[in-house]
Design a protein around this motif. Structure first.
Motif, PDB file in Angstrom:
ATOM      1  N   SER A  10      71.004  14.534 115.917  1.00 27.68           N
ATOM      2  CA  SER A  10      71.654  13.553 115.053  1.00 27.68           C
ATOM      3  C   SER A  10      72.201  14.236 113.802  1.00 27.68           C
ATOM      4  O   SER A  10      71.759  15.327 113.425  1.00 27.68           O
ATOM      5  N   THR A  11      73.150  13.565 113.163  1.00 26.23           N
ATOM      6  CA  THR A  11      73.698  14.069 111.900  1.00 26.23           C
ATOM      7  C   THR A  11      72.913  13.564 110.701  1.00 26.23           C
ATOM      8  O   THR A  11      73.208  13.944 109.569  1.00 26.23           O
ATOM      9  N   ASN A  12      71.930  12.691 110.920  1.00 26.56           N
ATOM     10  CA  ASN A  12      71.093  12.221 109.819  1.00 26.56           C
ATOM     11  C   ASN A  12      69.677  11.992 110.339  1.00 26.56           C
ATOM     12  O   ASN A  12      69.413  12.084 111.542  1.00 26.56           O
ATOM     13  N   THR A  13      68.787  11.679 109.438  1.00 25.87           N
ATOM     14  CA  THR A  13      67.368  11.574 109.787  1.00 25.87           C
ATOM     15  C   THR A  13      66.946  10.164 110.173  1.00 25.87           C
ATOM     16  O   THR A  13      65.791   9.951 110.534  1.00 25.87           O
ATOM     17  N   SER A  14      67.855   9.207 110.084  1.00 25.15           N
ATOM     18  CA  SER A  14      67.493   7.835 110.441  1.00 25.15           C
ATOM     19  C   SER A  14      67.558   7.653 111.953  1.00 25.15           C
ATOM     20  O   SER A  14      68.292   8.349 112.653  1.00 25.15           O
ATOM     21  N   SER A  21      68.298   5.061 115.075  1.00 19.17           N
ATOM     22  CA  SER A  21      69.006   3.820 115.384  1.00 19.17           C
ATOM     23  C   SER A  21      68.735   3.403 116.813  1.00 19.17           C
ATOM     24  O   SER A  21      68.383   4.216 117.668  1.00 19.17           O
ATOM     25  N   THR A  74      64.720  19.565 110.932  1.00 21.48           N
ATOM     26  CA  THR A  74      66.048  20.160 110.795  1.00 21.48           C
ATOM     27  C   THR A  74      66.324  21.075 111.981  1.00 21.48           C
ATOM     28  O   THR A  74      65.479  21.892 112.356  1.00 21.48           O
ATOM     29  N   LEU A  95      72.408  19.327 111.221  1.00 24.30           N
ATOM     30  CA  LEU A  95      71.975  18.507 112.350  1.00 24.30           C
ATOM     31  C   LEU A  95      70.455  18.404 112.345  1.00 24.30           C
ATOM     32  O   LEU A  95      69.755  19.286 111.827  1.00 24.30           O
ATOM     33  N   TYR A  96      69.958  17.329 112.945  1.00 30.64           N
ATOM     34  CA  TYR A  96      68.521  17.069 112.966  1.00 30.64           C
ATOM     35  C   TYR A  96      68.078  16.752 114.394  1.00 30.64           C
ATOM     36  O   TYR A  96      68.822  16.150 115.175  1.00 30.64           O
ATOM     37  N   GLN A 103      78.133  20.576 110.615  1.00 33.59           N
ATOM     38  CA  GLN A 103      77.384  20.002 109.516  1.00 33.59           C
ATOM     39  C   GLN A 103      75.894  20.086 109.831  1.00 33.59           C
ATOM     40  O   GLN A 103      75.520  20.428 110.949  1.00 33.59           O
ATOM     41  N   HIS A 119      78.754  10.426 115.026  1.00 34.08           N
ATOM     42  CA  HIS A 119      79.279  10.822 113.714  1.00 34.08           C
ATOM     43  C   HIS A 119      79.541  12.327 113.633  1.00 34.08           C
ATOM     44  O   HIS A 119      79.374  12.946 112.577  1.00 34.08           O
ATOM     45  N   SER A 120      79.927  12.911 114.761  1.00 30.22           N
ATOM     46  CA  SER A 120      80.272  14.332 114.776  1.00 30.22           C
ATOM     47  C   SER A 120      81.262  14.573 115.909  1.00 30.22           C
ATOM     48  O   SER A 120      81.585  13.666 116.680  1.00 30.22           O
TER      49      SER A 120
END
Length: 475
Positions: A170-174, A176, A135, A120-121, A118, A88-89
């Motif tokens: 990652s672009t989010n904290t979830s 997968s 973060t 990132l994590y 954006q 997603h980036s």
């Protein structure tokens, strides 16, 4: 018939003995035979259970939200890829290292699109332990030469980073199941090094095929004390490929696959106006930084230069003696700048004594024929390449470091400079206006036969002059 039945029975009992050590023919009851079979089945089942457990440990199982999952595909992918897209980036992860100098943060060497950054994590864990999400801090290197993508460090600071074995950006904290994790290297610092001198050659591309100069350069480096060479390979020509395989078999060469052209449109030069593309010079800045961190605790010194350059000691017989002398006088220096000097490949020494028929069929430049060096230009400082103590380097560019610890020292020209055989920079100068610099001839007694042996070991026929393949040379 009675004798035949007896023979068959003996063969059967010999082939299928009971687990107790006897055979059914020796009078053991059928019940005991069945018990032996059950023991065999239990033993076989136990074997497969243990084997399965070992495979899970070896291939990498993760405990994720209470569920054990095992993904062999991603395990293989992690081993094979040197470039990993961040989902997603438009960014990419390259490799991850524990940086003991910066609060034991995890440093992920990355390629970042500069105008599309954006939040990132970092997601990291230690094998089967819980995942930590923090973060990320993104540091885009100041040298990007105006290209949209640039070399960058993604720094992960958080609890227990020193224990992390794998990390993902990652672009989010979830978290997968499809997420790709990189192994965290340099987890244990050491002062005992596998190599004294390692050379990092940033990238081969566009079917580079300058085989003769490469063989001469590799053999020269061995003579002056280099034990390890690393090349990031996007593409090369068939003749150079044979030499790469030879030196890899020999053990001196490490080849890192660098398929950057499968992800981006890399530039073939440093100037974004003249050589448009997504990323500077096939990711040269990325690979140089990756190589420094890769050898942080493997090599005492790392040389950062191009494939057609030789960092040559002039006052000392070899690099170990030179660096010993320099380091004794410059105790706090971690970065040594070496001047680059051009030896035009269009000017040949007049005796032609090194125009050997054995090399006539080998594509590439013969450095032994080019001993004329361009003079120093007034009011112009020659560009430099680097010899570094990698433990002093935080970020590097091509001609200097961007962030480093300790001091920087420009090595005097008469102590060491680069022999760079290429197209002339001062093309209007005649041979008489050039300076004679025949340092490479000092090594001829060993260099020439060593080059011959390397070429023959790589599969070249030095006595077949029927064909010739023109080399592609990086300018």
């Amino acid at each position: 018939m009675k004798h035949l039945s007896l023979i068959l029975e003996r063969n059967r009992t010999a082939l299928y003995p009971d687990v107790t050590g006897g055979t059914a023919a020796e009078g053991f009851p059928v019940k005991q035979k069945m018990k032996g079979k059950r023991v065999n089945l239990l033993g076989l089942l136990s074997f497969f259970v243990i084997l399965g457990f070992l495979l899970i440990v070896y291939l990498g199982a993760d405990i994720l939200t209470g569920t054990l999952y095992f993904n062999y595909h991603h395990f293989v992918k992690k081993l094979q890829n040197s470039i990993t897209p961040i989902e997603h980036s438009e960014h990419f992860m390259i490799s991850a290292f524990l940086d003991h100098r910066v609060d034991r943060a995890i440093r992920v060497i990355s390629i970042i699109r500069r105008d599309s950054l954006q939040p990132l994590y970092c997601i990291y864990h230690h094998y089967y332990s819980d995942y930590q999400v923090v973060t990320a801090e993104v540091e885009i290197h100041s040298d990007h030469f105006g290209f949209p993508f640039g070399a960058a460090d993604v720094l992960c600071r958080g609890p227990s980073t020193q224990n992390a074995s794998h990390v993902a950006v990652s672009t989010n904290t979830s978290i997968s199941y499809s997420m790709d994790f990189l192994p965290v290297r340099n987890r244990v610092p050491t002062e005992t090094f596998q190599y004294n001198f390692t050379i990092c050659i940033s990238s081969l591309f566009r079917n580079y095929n300058n085989a003769l100069q490469f063989a001469q350069t590799m053999e020269m480096y061995k003579l002056v004390g280099v034990q390890h060479v690393v090349i990031y390979n996007t593409s090369c020509g068939p003749d150079l490929e044979k030499l790469l395989q030879h030196y890899q078999r020999e053990g001196i060469l490490e080849i890192v696959s660098w398929p950057v052209d499968q992800f981006l449109t890399p530039s073939a030069g440093w100037n974004s106006q003249k050589h448009p593309g997504d990323l500077h010079y096939y990711g040269q800045l990325v690979t140089l930084n990756e190589c420094v961190y890769r050898h942080m605790y493997q090599s005492r010194y790392v040389l950062l230069n191009d494939i057609d350059e030789i960092i040559m000691p002039y006052k000392h017989a070899n690099l170990p003696l030179m660096m010993q002398g320099l380091q004794q006088k410059q105790k706090n220096v971690g970065v040594f700048l070496i001047e680059n000097h051009i030896f035009p490949k269009t000017q040949f020494e007049e005796s032609h004594k090194y125009r050997r028929p054995e090399w006539r069929n080998i594509p590439g430049v013969n450095i032994m024929e080019h001993i004329y060096r361009e003079p120093q230009r007034p009011h112009i400082i020659n560009p430099t390449k680097l010899i570094v103590n990698p433990r002093y380097v935080l970020q590097t560019s091509v001609h200097s470091t961007l962030k480093s610890l300790g001091e920087v020292y420009r090595v005097p020209f008469n102590v060491c400079h680069i022999i760079h055989v290429r197209v002339a920079l001062q093309g209007r100068l005649s041979k008489e206006q050039l300076l004679v610099d025949s340092r490479v001839w000092d090594f001829e007694d060993q260099l020439v036969p060593n080059v011959d042996r390397a070429l023959q070991s790589a599969g070249f026929n030095l006595y077949d002059h029927s064909s010739f393949t023109q080399a592609t040379v990086l300018e």
